[in-house]
Design a protein around this motif. Sequence first.
Motif: not given
Length: 397
Positions: A236-238, A260-262, A267-268, A276-277
Amino acid sequence: MNVLFLSLAPIASLEDRGIYPDLLRIFVKNGHFVRIISVQPDRATYDDRREGYAVLHVQTPQMQKVGLLKKGIASLQIGPNIRRALDRHCRNERYDLILMATPPITLAGVVAYIKKRDGAKFYLLLKDIWPQGIADLGAISQSGPVYRYFRAKEKKLYALADQIGCMSPANVKYVLRHNPALEPQQVEVCPNSEEPDFWTVSPEEASAIRAKYGIPQGRKIFLYGGNLGRPQNIPFVIECLRAAVHVPDAFFVICGSGTEYGKLQTFVEAEKYSNLLLLSGLPRADYDKLVRSCHVGLLFLDHRFTIPNFPSRLLSYLQAGLPVIACTDPTTDIGDIAQAGGFGWKCPSDDPAAFVRTVERACSADLASMGDAGRMYFSAHYTAEQSYEIIMRGLER
């Protein structure tokens, strides 16, 4: 008074900052001796004695930033490990008060042992309502044997508590509603708290810090700092970041680590958005400078939660003078408190369009005055000294 503190939080020294070191320092300042149990994965148990307190570092399995299954199995091993370490290293100590912060809920055996042996009082700092939280996220079935087992452990822990301190009024209501055996006067608000730290950076320093990380000047910087795990609902953040890509004045910084960092990293790297950073977890000193160079703090909680979580990350935002956007489930009251206190907004965590509208509102708001309101609210409600007084009054009752 001798105090035994049980927690999963790794505490090396009371010179550290955080919700637990700050609270325990107040106990030491008031003349109490504090014995801290600090778990450490994959290192041998040892005792570290300091002036006014001592830290027993207990070897345990890894529980932080691991999958839910590993966390559940490890939580069953922690209690026996701690009891053996206490008997070996602290056999001559006796305690008047047990302070314990959840998670885990599986230390009831240790608490019962110390209460019976020493006649100690037990104040439970309820920071996580488990196992309902993982059931909400679909990790276990609420009708299955795993849930029933851990729910029985939870009830046993609550029954041992002389007093239960919850993070917010919604937490108090939830605990009493789902645990009718508890007396209302047994459950109270004892929120996340820290010692005030209101230092700021100058405009020139903020500009240099942004340049260091490649953050553009002249934009409103929205920061999420903290755990990146299942409770934050990273998919959802994405979605929110995708939806907000066309907000011209906004730049987003995501700083943290977790299971869930991966997903965010993938995505980035794939999307390559210019607003976005993504930063992996920073040392505390670097993070503190970064947060004071941003404009708005972000909070994310999965919309499926039926338990009222209250992230401690709020405290760093308020001390830095950042208003907050609480993008959460409808159960928690953190967004309501932010709006009532004049230091933030709330929006549902299942509606990316609502998130974008809230970001646009923030871009045109008087963020400085809202930040001042947040600092005032912190001083009135979230200092470690106030939590200490709440605990002492609760024990007197």
